[in-house]
Design a protein around this motif. Structure first.
Motif, PDB file in Angstrom:
ATOM      1  N   CYS A  95       1.348  -1.055  -0.231  1.00  0.00           N
ATOM      2  CA  CYS A  95      -0.219   0.188   0.211  1.00  0.00           C
ATOM      3  C   CYS A  95       0.958   1.554   0.355  1.00  0.00           C
ATOM      4  O   CYS A  95       1.278   1.234   0.843  1.00  0.00           O
ATOM      5  N   GLU A  96       0.619   2.434  -0.814  1.00  0.00           N
ATOM      6  CA  GLU A  96       1.235   2.942  -1.249  1.00  0.00           C
ATOM      7  C   GLU A  96       1.104   4.175   0.141  1.00  0.00           C
ATOM      8  O   GLU A  96       0.254   4.273   0.523  1.00  0.00           O
ATOM      9  N   GLY A  97       2.047   4.982   0.300  1.00  0.00           N
ATOM     10  CA  GLY A  97       0.992   6.497   1.501  1.00  0.00           C
ATOM     11  C   GLY A  97       0.101   7.361   0.511  1.00  0.00           C
ATOM     12  O   GLY A  97      -0.039   7.876   1.907  1.00  0.00           O
ATOM     13  N   ASP A  98      -0.174   7.273  -0.002  1.00  0.00           N
ATOM     14  CA  ASP A  98      -1.090   8.319  -0.813  1.00  0.00           C
ATOM     15  C   ASP A  98      -1.942   7.553  -0.359  1.00  0.00           C
ATOM     16  O   ASP A  98      -3.466   7.903  -1.626  1.00  0.00           O
ATOM     17  N   ASP A  99      -2.114   6.060  -0.938  1.00  0.00           N
ATOM     18  CA  ASP A  99      -3.252   5.463  -1.149  1.00  0.00           C
ATOM     19  C   ASP A  99      -3.653   4.551   0.673  1.00  0.00           C
ATOM     20  O   ASP A  99      -2.950   4.853   1.692  1.00  0.00           O
ATOM     21  N   TYR A 100      -4.625   4.008   0.725  1.00  0.00           N
ATOM     22  CA  TYR A 100      -5.282   3.454   1.985  1.00  0.00           C
ATOM     23  C   TYR A 100      -6.701   2.146   2.701  1.00  0.00           C
ATOM     24  O   TYR A 100      -6.545   1.993   0.803  1.00  0.00           O
ATOM     25  N   TRP A 101      -6.607   1.245   3.474  1.00  0.00           N
ATOM     26  CA  TRP A 101      -7.449   0.325   2.824  1.00  0.00           C
ATOM     27  C   TRP A 101      -8.282   0.515   4.229  1.00  0.00           C
ATOM     28  O   TRP A 101      -8.638   1.114   5.189  1.00  0.00           O
ATOM     29  N   LEU A 102      -9.337   0.271   4.120  1.00  0.00           N
ATOM     30  CA  LEU A 102     -10.646   0.690   4.340  1.00  0.00           C
ATOM     31  C   LEU A 102     -11.262  -0.410   5.186  1.00  0.00           C
ATOM     32  O   LEU A 102     -11.912  -0.009   6.136  1.00  0.00           O
ATOM     33  N   ASP A 103     -11.255  -1.717   4.730  1.00  0.00           N
ATOM     34  CA  ASP A 103     -11.816  -3.051   5.558  1.00  0.00           C
ATOM     35  C   ASP A 103     -10.459  -3.447   6.707  1.00  0.00           C
ATOM     36  O   ASP A 103     -10.447  -3.567   6.764  1.00  0.00           O
ATOM     37  N   GLU A 104     -10.764  -3.725   8.584  1.00  0.00           N
ATOM     38  CA  GLU A 104      -9.938  -4.048   9.161  1.00  0.00           C
ATOM     39  C   GLU A 104      -9.786  -5.437   8.837  1.00  0.00           C
ATOM     40  O   GLU A 104      -9.233  -5.802   9.928  1.00  0.00           O
ATOM     41  N   LYS A 105     -10.486  -6.545   8.267  1.00  0.00           N
ATOM     42  CA  LYS A 105     -10.675  -7.886   8.142  1.00  0.00           C
ATOM     43  C   LYS A 105      -9.899  -8.013   6.784  1.00  0.00           C
ATOM     44  O   LYS A 105      -9.848  -9.023   6.500  1.00  0.00           O
ATOM     45  N   LYS A 106      -9.106  -6.923   5.992  1.00  0.00           N
ATOM     46  CA  LYS A 106      -8.723  -7.216   4.928  1.00  0.00           C
ATOM     47  C   LYS A 106      -7.844  -7.951   4.444  1.00  0.00           C
ATOM     48  O   LYS A 106      -8.102  -9.420   3.838  1.00  0.00           O
ATOM     49  N   ILE A 107      -6.495  -8.059   5.537  1.00  0.00           N
ATOM     50  CA  ILE A 107      -5.644  -8.904   5.535  1.00  0.00           C
ATOM     51  C   ILE A 107      -6.165 -10.487   5.906  1.00  0.00           C
ATOM     52  O   ILE A 107      -5.446 -11.441   5.749  1.00  0.00           O
ATOM     53  N   ASP A 108      -6.567 -10.657   7.057  1.00  0.00           N
ATOM     54  CA  ASP A 108      -7.226 -11.557   7.755  1.00  0.00           C
ATOM     55  C   ASP A 108      -7.566 -12.301   6.456  1.00  0.00           C
ATOM     56  O   ASP A 108      -8.049 -13.271   6.684  1.00  0.00           O
ATOM     57  N   ARG A 109      -8.295 -11.706   6.037  1.00  0.00           N
ATOM     58  CA  ARG A 109      -9.442 -12.797   4.620  1.00  0.00           C
ATOM     59  C   ARG A 109      -8.637 -12.926   3.955  1.00  0.00           C
ATOM     60  O   ARG A 109      -8.325 -13.882   3.549  1.00  0.00           O
ATOM     61  N   GLN A 110      -7.685 -12.665   3.395  1.00  0.00           N
ATOM     62  CA  GLN A 110      -6.667 -13.046   2.292  1.00  0.00           C
ATOM     63  C   GLN A 110      -6.009 -13.537   3.026  1.00  0.00           C
ATOM     64  O   GLN A 110      -5.455 -14.647   2.365  1.00  0.00           O
ATOM     65  N   ILE A 111      -4.965 -13.725   3.969  1.00  0.00           N
ATOM     66  CA  ILE A 111      -4.489 -14.940   4.536  1.00  0.00           C
ATOM     67  C   ILE A 111      -5.472 -16.252   5.028  1.00  0.00           C
ATOM     68  O   ILE A 111      -4.814 -17.385   4.194  1.00  0.00           O
ATOM     69  N   GLY A 112      -6.318 -16.007   5.450  1.00  0.00           N
ATOM     70  CA  GLY A 112      -7.340 -16.824   5.852  1.00  0.00           C
ATOM     71  C   GLY A 112      -7.698 -18.131   4.176  1.00  0.00           C
ATOM     72  O   GLY A 112      -7.410 -19.513   4.335  1.00  0.00           O
ATOM     73  N   PHE A 113      -7.682 -17.069   3.135  1.00  0.00           N
ATOM     74  CA  PHE A 113      -8.452 -17.809   1.880  1.00  0.00           C
ATOM     75  C   PHE A 113      -6.421 -18.392   1.246  1.00  0.00           C
ATOM     76  O   PHE A 113      -5.970 -19.482   1.130  1.00  0.00           O
ATOM     77  N   LEU A 114      -5.111 -17.414   1.523  1.00  0.00           N
ATOM     78  CA  LEU A 114      -3.660 -18.112   1.279  1.00  0.00           C
ATOM     79  C   LEU A 114      -3.416 -19.340   1.740  1.00  0.00           C
ATOM     80  O   LEU A 114      -2.922 -20.559   1.448  1.00  0.00           O
ATOM     81  N   GLU A 115      -3.988 -19.275   3.099  1.00  0.00           N
ATOM     82  CA  GLU A 115      -3.428 -20.280   3.806  1.00  0.00           C
ATOM     83  C   GLU A 115      -4.158 -21.948   3.722  1.00  0.00           C
ATOM     84  O   GLU A 115      -3.166 -22.745   3.721  1.00  0.00           O
ATOM     85  N   SER A 116      -4.984 -21.775   3.367  1.00  0.00           N
ATOM     86  CA  SER A 116      -5.896 -22.866   2.765  1.00  0.00           C
ATOM     87  C   SER A 116      -6.361 -22.858   1.364  1.00  0.00           C
ATOM     88  O   SER A 116      -6.854 -24.344   1.266  1.00  0.00           O
ATOM     89  N   HIS A 117      -5.325 -22.595   0.578  1.00  0.00           N
ATOM     90  CA  HIS A 117      -6.205 -22.687  -0.965  1.00  0.00           C
ATOM     91  C   HIS A 117      -3.897 -22.292  -1.763  1.00  0.00           C
ATOM     92  O   HIS A 117      -3.267 -21.827  -1.809  1.00  0.00           O
ATOM     93  N   LYS A 118      -3.144 -23.439  -1.951  1.00  0.00           N
ATOM     94  CA  LYS A 118      -1.696 -23.425  -1.857  1.00  0.00           C
ATOM     95  C   LYS A 118      -1.785 -23.091  -3.516  1.00  0.00           C
ATOM     96  O   LYS A 118       0.066 -23.122  -3.272  1.00  0.00           O
ATOM     97  N   ASP A 119      -2.634 -23.501  -3.591  1.00  0.00           N
ATOM     98  CA  ASP A 119      -2.220 -23.469  -5.326  1.00  0.00           C
ATOM     99  C   ASP A 119      -2.512 -21.890  -6.063  1.00  0.00           C
ATOM    100  O   ASP A 119      -2.256 -21.444  -6.856  1.00  0.00           O
ATOM    101  N   TYR A 120      -2.738 -21.086  -5.216  1.00  0.00           N
ATOM    102  CA  TYR A 120      -2.910 -20.127  -5.285  1.00  0.00           C
ATOM    103  C   TYR A 120      -1.712 -18.858  -5.176  1.00  0.00           C
ATOM    104  O   TYR A 120      -1.537 -19.362  -4.044  1.00  0.00           O
ATOM    105  N   SER A 121      -0.928 -18.603  -5.968  1.00  0.00           N
ATOM    106  CA  SER A 121       0.157 -17.626  -5.926  1.00  0.00           C
ATOM    107  C   SER A 121      -0.162 -15.772  -4.487  1.00  0.00           C
ATOM    108  O   SER A 121       0.315 -15.653  -4.164  1.00  0.00           O
ATOM    109  N   ALA A 122      -1.433 -15.922  -5.306  1.00  0.00           N
ATOM    110  CA  ALA A 122      -1.716 -14.696  -4.705  1.00  0.00           C
ATOM    111  C   ALA A 122      -3.236 -14.285  -4.606  1.00  0.00           C
ATOM    112  O   ALA A 122      -4.207 -15.468  -4.783  1.00  0.00           O
ATOM    113  N   CYS A 123      -4.064 -13.465  -4.117  1.00  0.00           N
ATOM    114  CA  CYS A 123      -5.276 -12.811  -3.846  1.00  0.00           C
ATOM    115  C   CYS A 123      -5.767 -10.807  -4.005  1.00  0.00           C
ATOM    116  O   CYS A 123      -4.337 -10.727  -3.204  1.00  0.00           O
ATOM    117  N   VAL A 124      -6.241 -10.773  -4.333  1.00  0.00           N
ATOM    118  CA  VAL A 124      -6.631  -9.350  -4.332  1.00  0.00           C
ATOM    119  C   VAL A 124      -7.765  -9.384  -4.503  1.00  0.00           C
ATOM    120  O   VAL A 124      -8.572 -10.098  -4.249  1.00  0.00           O
TER     121      VAL A 124
END
Length: 215
Positions: A95-124
């Motif tokens: 996240c660059e310094g002039d952008d920002y995150w809205l959702d307090e569960k953003k990284i929790d949701r993304q980490i949860g997905f990647l941890e349980s889906h090993k064949d994915y390189s990324a989520c956006v």
């Protein structure tokens, strides 16, 4: 920590608090750290970053450049050294310094997905496109309205595979891959990085607008 967040900033004194607050306000059950690279700001941005480092010493690792390194080879070298020193996570988010995150569960949701889906390189995810000149806001990607996979052909077509940097989370190994196309496609934003993600696995796209891209 499970995640390292990378934030590059320069003269973002009006915006940087939104970015930093977006990091510390994340609700998770895992540890994460934030690498902030301040590219020799002259407007007081550096003071705000130091303030957050003092308040959240376990979260922030900061580097304040003594001279601006924009489009200079030294930037990549310094970032590489910072990664060697502070890249603790299994995953990376941006996240660059002039952008920002809205959702307090953003990284929790993304980490949860990647941890349980090993064949994915990324989520956006989708973002808010905020035009600072007109004050108008709209979805960054209005073509995709449901959760789905982004494949290489979607990234290449530049329509269904469109996502903003502030939404990206990928496995750390991708940051250290070297391909000729990463260096020969200068000035085209994050298109090469998107290709890198797609050739290493599937990318999951969430339609929720969880970050803001200030344009």
């Amino acid at each position: 920590s499970l995640l390292t967040i990378v934030c590059v900033t320069y003269n973002h004194v009006t915006y940087i608090r939104d970015a930093l607050d977006g990091f510390v306000n994340q609700i998770t059950n895992f540890n994460y750290n934030v690498i902030v690279y301040d590219d020799a700001s002259t407007d007081g941005t550096s003071d705000i970053i130091l303030e957050y480092k003092d308040k959240y010493p376990d979260i922030f690792d900061i580097y304040i450049a003594t001279e601006n390194t924009y489009k200079k080879p030294i930037r990549e070298r310094v970032l590489s050294e910072l990664f060697d020193k502070y890249l603790e996570g299994k995953y990376m988010a941006f996240c660059e310094g002039d952008d920002y995150w809205l959702d307090e569960k953003k990284i929790d949701r993304q980490i949860g997905f990647l941890e349980s889906h090993k064949d994915y390189s990324a989520c956006v995810h989708n973002s808010v496109f905020y035009n600072m000149k007109t004050g108008k806001k709209k979805p960054f990607n209005s073509n995709v309205t449901k959760e789905q996979d982004i494949l290489l052909e979607n990234v290449v077509d530049g329509v269904t595979g469109v996502f903003h940097t502030s939404s990206v989370m990928y496995r750390k190994e991708l940051a250290f891959q070297e391909h000729s196309f990463l260096n020969c496609m200068k000035g085209v934003g994050d298109y090469p990085k998107a290709i890198l993600m797609a050739i290493n696995g599937k990318i999951r796209y969430f339609p929720q607008q969880m970050s803001v891209y200030r344009f």
